[in-house]
Design an enzyme around this catalytic site. Structure first.
Site, PDB file in Angstrom:
ATOM      1  N   GLU A 147       3.489   2.576   6.704  1.00  0.00           N
ATOM      2  CA  GLU A 147       2.734   1.336   6.591  1.00  0.00           C
ATOM      3  C   GLU A 147       3.350   0.402   7.624  1.00  0.00           C
ATOM      4  O   GLU A 147       4.526   0.063   7.533  1.00  0.00           O
ATOM      5  CB  GLU A 147       2.875   0.759   5.183  1.00  0.00           C
ATOM      6  CG  GLU A 147       2.086  -0.514   4.988  1.00  0.00           C
ATOM      7  CD  GLU A 147       2.565  -1.297   3.770  1.00  0.00           C
ATOM      8  OE1 GLU A 147       2.538  -0.747   2.657  1.00  0.00           O
ATOM      9  OE2 GLU A 147       2.991  -2.449   3.953  1.00  0.00           O
ATOM     10  N   ASP A 157       6.702 -11.596   1.697  1.00  0.00           N
ATOM     11  CA  ASP A 157       7.888 -10.801   1.984  1.00  0.00           C
ATOM     12  C   ASP A 157       9.171 -11.526   1.628  1.00  0.00           C
ATOM     13  O   ASP A 157       9.265 -12.749   1.725  1.00  0.00           O
ATOM     14  CB  ASP A 157       7.905 -10.428   3.475  1.00  0.00           C
ATOM     15  CG  ASP A 157       6.909  -9.324   3.779  1.00  0.00           C
ATOM     16  OD1 ASP A 157       7.051  -8.249   3.181  1.00  0.00           O
ATOM     17  OD2 ASP A 157       5.977  -9.548   4.575  1.00  0.00           O
TER      18      ASP A 157
END
Ligand SMILES: Cc1ncc(COP(=O)(O)O)c(C=O)c1O
Lengths: 244, 430
Positions: free
Chosen positions: A26, A37
């Protein structure tokens, strides 16, 4: 893996080293605001943005990099909302299987149909992101849309491990999506946890921060060893692309 | 035995669209989300991130629920209907959370959170409070479960709500006026304004900073978090069992959103699942001093002023907003819980905002017709009920949440009672 990190040549080298233990990559498109994130992956985004690798241009880089395993693209839709069609065209052109927009359902739920239509138009499969606080109807909807996979983010952000009963959440997701391909990720760092998630109903495990941390510390060998150990601990059956 | 729910209800599983996640503020390098493990009891974090629609209430918590007065009664407000001149036209009920030992709904979540903190090995729980309802509930739960409590009380309330402060101290809690000199955030606020009245957003930052200074402290949240809101759904689940008929209106006041959510979510959940409540309107009553649902913006903002906690997507007036001091200090919060905000955005909930004086007048009318002095926060719902009852079609049924009593809020009633005595104003001139 954040596209191009730490630099383009090392990036391809790392992908190659990891390849024996990887079903698919990914690849994240570097952004100034990697909003879902945690600190580790954020660092790599900021680094790449400083090197001028971001946005659509970054995606085009993939044309120059040989990737010997199937891969999917991860990007925040908020960055490409005005260029969705172009972005998906590029992603298809560089050989991605699908594009995961983790903010699609949360920030642009009304754009699901457009995303599906535009993906299909250029021959991409779809894939969808869900979190550990997610409507059951939406997981059922995802399943009905027959995506390449459904990605369950186990933790509130990548790489951050909070005391959450993730195995239970995987079981609930599994009940709701039937036999659709379930990918789980966020803060998985050991073979034991990976295996336990597979046993509780995940089809595949995404390892991000734990690998990237080692790469940040220039420990590519350590990253490969971890990938090897995790790969060995789980027995990946029926991968969506048919490869292991 | 009387009905007491065995589960809390998590509406996130039934929302029509996914709930936007909590985020780290982009301007900081260290993660606010990662830091939550040092701040919140671990089971709160787990309940915040669950796919479960129903969360089992630990037996230990249910036992305390019984002790503190659950289930609370649903009462027909006949006296109030008569006072409003709507008797036999409109039927009004109220769920009386003031019947709980600490005088408000806040105990419903104080008990599990203090219990979870204790299970984590914490010896002290820490929080913020406005009028003191939340602080009192935490002090009481802490005394019952045998841990210490430290409460940062907004300065304007610390000075005006003396009885509640003393009640907290009598229960063994340490009460600190906020902004205080104990934390960096407090000192900065006082440096900018030596007479800072305090805000809930700022007191939260102070409480969290104080928690981070010791591994034996845990922060307990008075509202806003989804986990906290699920605890309050005992209110709404009991209502489903108690109500004689499906209401046309369900009304509650909103601070951070927990009593409104706890009261309405079990019904809204049924509506979302197509199991009932199609005709019911859900009304949020807020203070014109902090009208985030009526006049705020729907966007990401800090849960607290100093950004020690993550960002949430919600209706907000801005985390720096300092609401004017009002008696209903529990409503002086800049935002509202993510799920409540989302439901408001999607049109499932309507919001109205009221000025202090009209609210207190409504409270007096209620007190004199029902014999219960409402908390000034809850009185916002009463004011909304008055307005609705005058416009609602004949035969309408209204249920509202009387989230607390105002026996320790006499300061709020002092001036209005004086004016009533001298004939300067009348209760009935609505
Ligand atoms: C009696 C009472 N009702 C309502 C509220 C509002 O808070 P929330 O909207 O979070 O329930 C408070 C807050 O302190 C309160 O004390």
């Amino acid at each position: 893996m954040t596209l191009g990190y730490p630099d383009v040549s090392k990036f391809s080298e790392i992908l190659e080293n990891l390849a024996p233990y990887v079903g698919f990559y990914e690849i994240g498109i570097p952004t100034r605001n990697p909003k879902y994130d945690g600190p580790t992956i954020r660092t790599t985004h900021y680094h790449m943005v400083r090197s001028g690798i971001t946005g659509l241009e970054a995606l085009k880089l993939l044309d120059k990099i040989e990737i010997i395993k199937p891969f999917t693209i991860m990007a925040y839709l908020s960055e490409f909302i005005a260029q969705l069609r172009l972005f998906l065209e590029e992603a298809a052109a560089v050989g991605a299987l699908c594009v995961l927009f983790p903010d699609l359902a949360f920030e642009y739920p009304e754009m699901i149909d457009k995303y599906i239509e535009e993906s299909e138009r250029v021959g991409l499969r779809t894939c969808f992101f869900a979190s550990s606080r997610f409507p059951h109807q939406w997981l059922r909807l995802y399943a009905a849309l027959n995506p390449l996979y459904i990605y369950l983010g186990l933790q509130p952000a990548t790489g951050i491990k909070l005391p959450i009963f993730v195995e239970k959440n995987v079981r609930i997701a599994r009940l709701l999506i039937g036999d659709r391909y379930l990918v789980v990720g966020f803060a998985i760092r050991t073979p034991e946890v990976a295996l336990s998630l597979i046993k509780n109903g995940a089809d595949a495990i995404v390892i991000g921060s734990a690998i990237i941390e080692r790469i940040i510390n220039n420990d590519v060998k350590g990253a490969v060893e971890l990938a090897h150990k995790i790969h060995a601990s789980i027995n990946i059956k029926n991968h969506p692309t048919g490869c292991r | 035995m009387t009905y007491l729910p065995s589960y809390w209800y998590n509406i996130v599983a039934d929302l029509p669209v996914p709930l936007p996640p909590l985020l780290d503020p982009p301007e900081y390098e260290s993660s606010r989300i990662a830091q939550l493990t040092k701040i919140l009891p671990s089971r709160i974090i787990d309940e915040e991130y669950t796919l479960n629609r129903l969360i089992r209430i630990p037996e230990e918590v249910r036992a305390v629920y019984r002790k503190i007065g659950r289930p609370t009664p649903l009462i027909r407000a006949e006296g109030f209907e008569k006072a409003l001149g709507v008797h036999r036209v409109v039927t009004i009920y109220y769920k009386y959370e003031g019947a709980l030992l600490a005088g408000s709904h806040k105990l419903n979540t104080a008990v599990p959170q203090v219990y979870y903190a204790k299970t984590d090995g914490a010896s002290e729980v820490v929080t913020e409070t406005g009028a003191g309802q939340w602080g009192l509930a935490v002090s009481m739960a802490a005394a019952m479960l045998g841990v210490k409590a430290a409460i940062f009380m907004t300065r304007s309330s610390y000075l005006s709500k003396v009885s509640r402060r003393i009640a907290m101290e009598a229960l063994g809690a340490k009460v600190i006026p906020s902004p205080s000199r104990r934390t960096k955030t407090g000192k900065n606020a006082l440096y900018r304004n030596a007479h800072h009245p305090g805000t809930l957003g700022l007191a939260i930052t102070e409480a969290v900073e104080y928690v981070l200074a010791s591994p034996y402290r845990r922060y307990v949240a008075g509202s806003v978090l989804e986990s906290v809101i699920t605890h309050q759904t005992v209110i709404g689940q009991e209502v489903l069992h108690q109500m004689p008929e499906e209401p046309d209106y369900m009304v509650a006041c909103v601070g951070g959103g927990s009593n409104m959510a706890g009261f309405t979510y079990p019904a809204i959940g049924m509506k979302l699942r197509g199991e009932g409540f199609e005709k019911t309107k859900f009304i949020a009553a807020e203070s014109a001093a902090a009208p985030r649902l009526s006049r705020g913006e729907y966007r990401y903002d800090g849960l607290d002023t100093g950004l020690v906690l993550p960002l949430a997507k919600m209706y907000t007036l801005g985390r720096e907003y300092v609401p004017p001091p009002i008696h209903a200090a529990g409503l002086r919060y800049h935002g509202a819980s993510s799920s409540l905000s989302l439901l408001r955005k999607l049109g499932y909930i309507k919001a109205v905002a009221y000025e202090q004086e009209e609210v207190l007048r409504a409270a007096i009318l209620f007190a004199r017709s029902e014999g219960i002095i409402p908390a000034p926060e809850s009185a916002h719902a009463i004011k909304a009920v008055i307005d609705i009852s005058h416009k609602a079609p004949k035969g309408s049924v209204i249920i509202f949440n009387l989230s607390g009593h105002g026996l320790l809020d006499t300061d709020a009633y002092e001036s209005i009672c004086n004016e009533l005595v001298t004939g300067e104003i009348s209760v009935f001139n609505d």
